[in-house]
Design a protein around this motif. Structure first.
Motif, mmCIF file in Angstrom:
data_model
loop_
_atom_site.group_PDB
_atom_site.id
_atom_site.type_symbol
_atom_site.label_atom_id
_atom_site.label_comp_id
_atom_site.label_asym_id
_atom_site.label_seq_id
_atom_site.Cartn_x
_atom_site.Cartn_y
_atom_site.Cartn_z
ATOM 1 N N TRP A 59 0.317 -0.676 -0.099
ATOM 2 C CA TRP A 59 0.266 -0.151 -0.023
ATOM 3 C C TRP A 59 0.997 1.629 -0.008
ATOM 4 O O TRP A 59 0.024 2.573 0.122
ATOM 5 C CB TRP A 59 -0.933 0.001 1.285
ATOM 6 C CG TRP A 59 -2.298 -1.076 1.086
ATOM 7 C CD1 TRP A 59 -3.317 0.188 0.549
ATOM 8 C CD2 TRP A 59 -2.706 -1.726 1.092
ATOM 9 N NE1 TRP A 59 -4.338 -0.985 0.130
ATOM 10 C CE2 TRP A 59 -3.996 -2.355 0.689
ATOM 11 C CE3 TRP A 59 -1.743 -3.076 1.024
ATOM 12 C CZ2 TRP A 59 -4.705 -3.736 0.597
ATOM 13 C CZ3 TRP A 59 -2.008 -4.320 1.192
ATOM 14 C CH2 TRP A 59 -4.145 -4.173 0.570
ATOM 15 N N GLN A 60 2.151 0.870 -0.297
ATOM 16 C CA GLN A 60 2.990 2.440 -0.056
ATOM 17 C C GLN A 60 2.871 2.964 -1.896
ATOM 18 O O GLN A 60 2.179 2.689 -2.756
ATOM 19 C CB GLN A 60 4.458 1.717 0.288
ATOM 20 C CG GLN A 60 5.404 1.616 0.864
ATOM 21 C CD GLN A 60 6.205 0.649 1.064
ATOM 22 O OE1 GLN A 60 6.917 1.325 1.922
ATOM 23 N NE2 GLN A 60 6.332 -0.079 0.798
ATOM 24 N N LEU A 61 3.447 3.940 -1.168
ATOM 25 C CA LEU A 61 3.629 4.701 -2.264
ATOM 26 C C LEU A 61 4.572 5.111 -3.072
ATOM 27 O O LEU A 61 4.771 5.579 -4.454
ATOM 28 C CB LEU A 61 2.161 6.254 -2.363
ATOM 29 C CG LEU A 61 0.311 6.007 -2.041
ATOM 30 C CD1 LEU A 61 0.242 7.351 -1.508
ATOM 31 C CD2 LEU A 61 -0.145 4.954 -2.950
ATOM 32 N N SER A 62 4.861 6.484 -1.822
ATOM 33 C CA SER A 62 6.296 7.435 -2.639
ATOM 34 C C SER A 62 7.098 7.421 -1.986
ATOM 35 O O SER A 62 7.039 5.824 -0.436
ATOM 36 C CB SER A 62 6.236 8.461 -2.116
ATOM 37 O OG SER A 62 5.270 9.457 -3.361
ATOM 38 N N ASN A 63 9.035 7.201 -2.407
ATOM 39 C CA ASN A 63 9.708 6.481 -1.286
ATOM 40 C C ASN A 63 9.794 7.819 -0.519
ATOM 41 O O ASN A 63 8.875 8.780 -0.419
ATOM 42 C CB ASN A 63 10.741 6.472 -2.573
ATOM 43 C CG ASN A 63 11.379 8.537 -2.856
ATOM 44 O OD1 ASN A 63 9.959 8.831 -3.255
ATOM 45 N ND2 ASN A 63 12.379 9.045 -3.215
ATOM 46 N N PRO A 64 10.798 7.042 1.119
ATOM 47 C CA PRO A 64 10.314 7.693 2.432
ATOM 48 C C PRO A 64 11.378 8.692 2.443
ATOM 49 O O PRO A 64 11.985 8.479 2.013
ATOM 50 C CB PRO A 64 10.256 6.186 3.335
ATOM 51 C CG PRO A 64 11.231 5.432 2.596
ATOM 52 C CD PRO A 64 10.957 5.556 0.731
#
Length: 418
Positions: free
Chosen positions: A297-302
């Motif tokens: 469910w991640q979208l972008s690099n952290p």
């Protein structure tokens, strides 16, 4: 228990976690005296080691530039993985079910994209009546997005007239009467206003019995109570890390997705490249291939600097041990409750449950005929607490850095102000 400074100091001397207070920056007044900080339910204090963790990432950025993604002391590409084990232990989940990403309300919307699946006949959402406003705004906007009127689609689980706390049997009645119309139960695990901790497993079982998805907002639960998310069986949960988890103002949130949904390809989701298969993430020509588990469910690099602050705090939690912290929390809050009762005044009402299993470390204190002037006077007396309209002072002795003497001194100053 005893209502005396010597008793409080004795408890502190015997506290196996007493040294952890020295690992935090305690705010001071202009004379240099330590304030009594009882507001970890709003913003946790800064661990002293946080500066070191942040400086390491700044140094690696300076020395490596983009190569820090692979060559930093803690490489940035897998950085979120350094947080997973400790975070999973705090919320009672498997590492594959947990990810640190985004902020709380963003994560709540992402979860509702997947787990709020309304139909024309089964579309309603249940929240507790005094849910944190952002939760209510989020579920109302989801109802609108799907073409439903929030006035019809939102069901409030309310305390009974003249009471402050929600009763489980009233939620049972709601599900019995409208379960065939309810698609989602979205409950705050520990209510921000009253401090009431709800029975998460019973709520989950009740929702599932009626074919509803069940999710929890752990903003006031993570790092405070043990939600045992995996065993609870909830479909999802979200939380922030800047309250009891001490990661700094506005820091990232956390997300739980139960393992039974780990590889469900039929769930809708708003996708982004950081949720894509790690082996082919940087081959920009592939179709989206979701990672299994919560990572998908991640979208972008952290944001590494925010994650460094979270890692610093989680390492302190791991050193202390969450079971130990919970045991101290129960003693601290019990002592606060005892001292407030010892005031022997009819002006004070603790609206938080008396049962230690139905609350975390926060006590919500209702003072008869008081307004915010009382809170202002407490602040002037060197107490950092939290005021919530119309008449509640929230006080939260956090076990990592608060002491029994803090609790004793707070009640003495409250008594003087009253």
């Amino acid at each position: 228990m005893e209502n005396s400074l010597s008793y409080a100091q004795q408890q502190d001397a015997e506290d196996p976690l007493k040294s952890f207070r020295e690992q935090f920056h305690i705010p001071k007044d202009i004379q240099g005296n330590s304030l009594i900080y009882l507001c970890g339910n709003s913003l946790g204090l800064q661990p002293k080691v946080t500066r070191e963790y942040l400086q390491q990432e700044l140094n690696d950025w300076a020395h490596h530039g983009v190569e820090g993604h692979t060559d930093a002391e803690h490489p940035w590409l897998p950085y979120h993985e350094f947080l997973t084990k400790n975070m999973a232990e705090i919320v009672g989940a498997k590492p594959s079910e947990v990810v640190i990403m985004n902020t709380l309300t963003t994560n709540l919307h992402l979860m509702m994209v997947s787990f709020y699946q309304p139909t024309k006949s089964k579309f309603k959402i249940v929240v507790e009546s005094d849910a944190f406003p952002s939760d209510k705004y989020a579920v109302e906007s989801q109802l609108k997005f799907h073409g439903f009127d929030p006035k019809e689609g939102l069901i409030l689980w309310k305390p009974r007239k003249g009471e402050e706390l929600c009763r489980f049997e009233d939620l049972e009645t709601i599900l019995k009467e409208q379960g065939d119309k309810i698609a989602l139960l979205m409950i705050g695990s520990t209510n921000y206003y009253s401090g009431q901790h709800f029975p998460l497993k019973k709520i989950t079982q009740l929702g599932h019995e009626h074919g509803c998805m069940v999710g929890f907002d752990l903003a006031h639960g993570a790092g405070n109570i043990q939600p045992d998310l995996h065993d609870t069986g909830a479909d999802f949960a979200v939380w922030c890390t800047y309250k009891y988890l001490n990661s700094g103002p506005g820091s990232l949130g956390g997300c739980f997705v139960h393992e039974r949904h780990a590889q469900n390809e039929h769930l809708n989701r708003f996708a982004g490249w950081w949720g894509h298969n790690k082996k082919t993430r940087f081959n920009m020509r592939h179709e989206f291939d979701a990672l299994p588990g919560a990572e998908g469910w991640q979208l972008s690099n952290p944001p590494i600097l925010s994650m460094a602050a979270i890692r610093a705090s989680l390492d302190v939690f791991a050193e202390a041990g969450f079971k130990n912290l919970r045991a101290k929390s129960e003693k601290l809050t019990g002592y606060l409750e005892f001292l407030l009762d010892e005031l022997n005044t009819n002006n004070i009402n603790i609206i938080t449950p008396r049962n230690k299993n139905e609350r975390g470390c926060q006590l919500s204190i209702q003072v008869k005929n008081a307004d915010k002037k009382l809170h202002t006077k407490l602040t002037e007396a060197g107490v950092i607490s939290d005021w919530r309209e119309p008449d509640v002072i929230r006080v939260a002795p956090a076990p990592l850095y608060n002491s029994f003497e803090d609790v004793f001194e707070f009640v003495q100053r409250l008594k003087e102000v009253l």
